[in-house]
Motif scaffolding. Structure first.
Motif, PDB file in Angstrom:
ATOM      1  N   ASP A 184       0.812  -1.218   0.000  1.00  0.00           N
ATOM      2  CA  ASP A 184       0.000   0.000   0.000  1.00  0.00           C
ATOM      3  C   ASP A 184       0.843   1.263   0.000  1.00  0.00           C
ATOM      4  O   ASP A 184       0.449   2.272  -0.584  1.00  0.00           O
ATOM      5  N   THR A 185       1.994   1.202   0.665  1.00  0.00           N
ATOM      6  CA  THR A 185       2.843   2.381   0.790  1.00  0.00           C
ATOM      7  C   THR A 185       4.295   1.981   0.581  1.00  0.00           C
ATOM      8  O   THR A 185       4.768   0.994   1.151  1.00  0.00           O
ATOM      9  N   LEU A 186       4.987   2.761  -0.241  1.00  0.00           N
ATOM     10  CA  LEU A 186       6.421   2.577  -0.452  1.00  0.00           C
ATOM     11  C   LEU A 186       7.140   3.830   0.024  1.00  0.00           C
ATOM     12  O   LEU A 186       6.855   4.936  -0.451  1.00  0.00           O
ATOM     13  N   VAL A 187       8.064   3.656   0.957  1.00  0.00           N
ATOM     14  CA  VAL A 187       8.910   4.754   1.410  1.00  0.00           C
ATOM     15  C   VAL A 187      10.328   4.479   0.920  1.00  0.00           C
ATOM     16  O   VAL A 187      10.994   3.561   1.396  1.00  0.00           O
ATOM     17  N   ARG A 237       0.394   4.894  -1.852  1.00  0.00           N
ATOM     18  CA  ARG A 237       1.187   6.060  -1.504  1.00  0.00           C
ATOM     19  C   ARG A 237       2.680   5.775  -1.702  1.00  0.00           C
ATOM     20  O   ARG A 237       3.149   4.668  -1.381  1.00  0.00           O
ATOM     21  N   VAL A 238       3.403   6.775  -2.190  1.00  0.00           N
ATOM     22  CA  VAL A 238       4.859   6.708  -2.283  1.00  0.00           C
ATOM     23  C   VAL A 238       5.427   7.963  -1.614  1.00  0.00           C
ATOM     24  O   VAL A 238       4.963   9.078  -1.891  1.00  0.00           O
ATOM     25  N   VAL A 239       6.393   7.758  -0.739  1.00  0.00           N
ATOM     26  CA  VAL A 239       7.111   8.884  -0.137  1.00  0.00           C
ATOM     27  C   VAL A 239       8.583   8.727  -0.502  1.00  0.00           C
ATOM     28  O   VAL A 239       9.234   7.764  -0.081  1.00  0.00           O
ATOM     29  N   ASN A 240       9.079   9.641  -1.318  1.00  0.00           N
ATOM     30  CA  ASN A 240      10.483   9.628  -1.718  1.00  0.00           C
ATOM     31  C   ASN A 240      11.297  10.538  -0.811  1.00  0.00           C
ATOM     32  O   ASN A 240      10.771  11.493  -0.236  1.00  0.00           O
ATOM     33  N   GLN A 246      -0.503   8.121  -5.103  1.00  0.00           N
ATOM     34  CA  GLN A 246      -0.027   9.463  -4.792  1.00  0.00           C
ATOM     35  C   GLN A 246       1.469   9.396  -4.494  1.00  0.00           C
ATOM     36  O   GLN A 246       1.929   8.506  -3.774  1.00  0.00           O
ATOM     37  N   VAL A 247       2.221  10.349  -5.048  1.00  0.00           N
ATOM     38  CA  VAL A 247       3.680  10.341  -4.901  1.00  0.00           C
ATOM     39  C   VAL A 247       4.141  11.713  -4.422  1.00  0.00           C
ATOM     40  O   VAL A 247       3.869  12.732  -5.076  1.00  0.00           O
ATOM     41  N   ASN A 248       4.819  11.742  -3.303  1.00  0.00           N
ATOM     42  CA  ASN A 248       5.362  12.973  -2.742  1.00  0.00           C
ATOM     43  C   ASN A 248       6.810  12.760  -2.346  1.00  0.00           C
ATOM     44  O   ASN A 248       7.291  11.623  -2.273  1.00  0.00           O
ATOM     45  N   ALA A 249       7.513  13.855  -2.090  1.00  0.00           N
ATOM     46  CA  ALA A 249       8.915  13.777  -1.675  1.00  0.00           C
ATOM     47  C   ALA A 249       9.123  14.599  -0.413  1.00  0.00           C
ATOM     48  O   ALA A 249       8.427  15.587  -0.163  1.00  0.00           O
TER      49      ALA A 249
END
Length: 306
Positions: free
Chosen positions: A95-98, A152-155, A195-198
Motif C-alpha cells: 500500500d505504501t512505499l517509502v 502512496r509513495v514517499v520519496n 499518490q507520490v510525494n517527496a
C-alpha cells in the motif's frame, strides 16, 4: 497496534538505521504491517549485514506489531522486484512505499572519482526508481483488475538536492533527480490511485552526524529538552503521507525538521522579457541583467563561503 496506517502494508527501504528505522517503527505503531529493507552497509556503502533490518523487525514484533526483513539490493532489478514480491506474498499487498535507502561518498568535484559518483547516484536515484517501478506495475495490474488501491509513495530528497551542498555534487545531483522523478511519477501514476510525494528531511543520522556534529548533538539524557534533530521528529509526516489521511496530496515536496514542516515551492516562471524576435548577444545580456535585478535571489548553497 491501531492508528492512521491500520491494515496497510508498508515497505521502507534503508530501514535498518536512522530515518528509515524511525519511519518503520512509526508505521508499525500506527497499525501497519512493515517490510524492513536494509543491506546493512557502512556509511559509505561498504560491507553488508542482516543485523540492522532484523533488529528493527524484532523491535516491532516485541511491541506487538507485524514486520519482516528484506535484505535485497533495491538498486538492482532483482532486488527491487523481490522487495515488492515479498510484501505481496507475505502480507497480501503493498500500500505504501517509502524510498529512503542511501549512503554518502563526499568529495569536492575536482577530487571525485567516477566510482564515487556512480555509487551514490545508483543507491539514491536508481534505488528510488526501481522499487517505484515494480510497485507501480503491481498497482497498475490491480487497477486494471478492478481493485484500484489507495497507494502512496514517499520519496526522500534533501536540502542538498534543492539548494546544492559543497562537497556533495554526487549526492546533490541524485537528490535533485529524485524531485524530478517524484513529479513525473505523480503525474503518471495518479490514474492507478497512486499518490507520490517527496520529503527533504533534516535529522541526526549516520549521514549527517559528522557534517553537523555541533548543531545536531542530542540533549543530555534526562534533561527533558526537546531533541530537535531526532529522526523520530520527521516520521509523523511520512506516516501521514503514507496513509489514507493524505488523500488528494500528490506531486509535492516538503521539508521536515524538528517541529517544522514546510511546503517547498519549486521552479516557476519569474521575471520575463519577450522581444518577439531574435536578440543580439549584447541585447540578450542587457535584458538578462535587468531580469536578474527583478528576480528573487536563490538560496545559498549549503557550505558555500565556509
Amino acid at each position: 497496534m491501531t492508528g492512521i496506517a491500520e491494515g496497510r502494508v508498508v515497505v521502507v527501504t534503508g530501514a535498518g538505521r536512522g530515518l528509515g528505522r524511525a519511519h518503520a517503527l512509526a508505521f508499525a505503531a500506527a497499525g501497519a504491517k512493515v517490510v524492513v529493507n536494509d543491506l546493512g552497509v557502512a556509511a559509505d556503502g561498504a560491507g553488508a549485514s542482516q543485523g540492522p533490518a532484523h533488529d528493527v523487525v524484532a523491535a516491532i514484533r516485541a511491541a506487538g506489531g507485524e514486520a519482516l526483513a528484506h535484505g535485497g539490493d533495491i538498486a538492482t532489478a532483482q532486488g527491487a522486484a523481490s522487495l515488492v514480491t515479498t510484501a505481496v506474498e507475505e502480507f497480501g499487498a503493498i500500500d505504501t512505499l517509502v524510498n529512503n535507502a542511501g549512503f554518502l561518498r563526499d568529495r569536492m568535484l575536482v577530487n571525485m572519482e567516477e566510482d564515487d559518483w556512480d555509487a551514490v547516484v545508483r543507491v539514491h536515484l536508481t534505488g528510488h526508481f526501481l522499487p517505484l517501478k515494480y510497485a507501480a506495475q503491481w498497482w497498475r495490474a490491480e487497477a486494471k483488475a478492478g481493485r484500484r488501491r489507495s497507494a502512496r509513495v514517499v520519496n526522500t530528497s534533501s536540502g542538498a538536492g534543492l539548494l546544492g551542498s559543497v562537497g556533495q555534487g554526487n549526492y546533490s545531483a541524485a537528490k535533485a533527480g529524485i524531485v524530478g522523478l517524484t513529479l513525473v511519477a505523480s503525474a503518471e501514476l495518479g490514474r492507478y490511485g497512486v499518490q507520490v510525494n517527496a520529503l527533504a528531511p533534516a535529522a541526526r543520522t549516520r549521514m549527517t552526524e559528522a557534517t553537523f556534529a555541533d548543531t545536531m548533538a542530542a540533549p543530555e539524557e534526562g534533561s527533558g529538552a526537546f531533541d530537535a534533530m531526532a529522526p523520530e521528529n520527521v516520521s509523523p509526516l511520512v506516516v501521514w503521507l503514507g496513509s489514507d489521511g493524505s488523500a488528494g496530496v500528490t506531486g509535492r515536496v516538503f521539508e521536515a525538521e524538528a517541529g517544522r514542516i514546510t511546503v517547498m515551492e519549486g521552479w516557476r516562471p519569474g521575471p520575463t522579457i519577450d522581444k518577439a524576435g531574435r536578440w543580439t548577444p549584447q541585447e540578450a545580456g542587457e535584458a538578462t541583467r535587468k531580469l536578474l535585478g527583478e528576480a528573487v535571489a536563490p538560496g545559498a548553497v549549503y557550505g558555500a563561503g565556509e
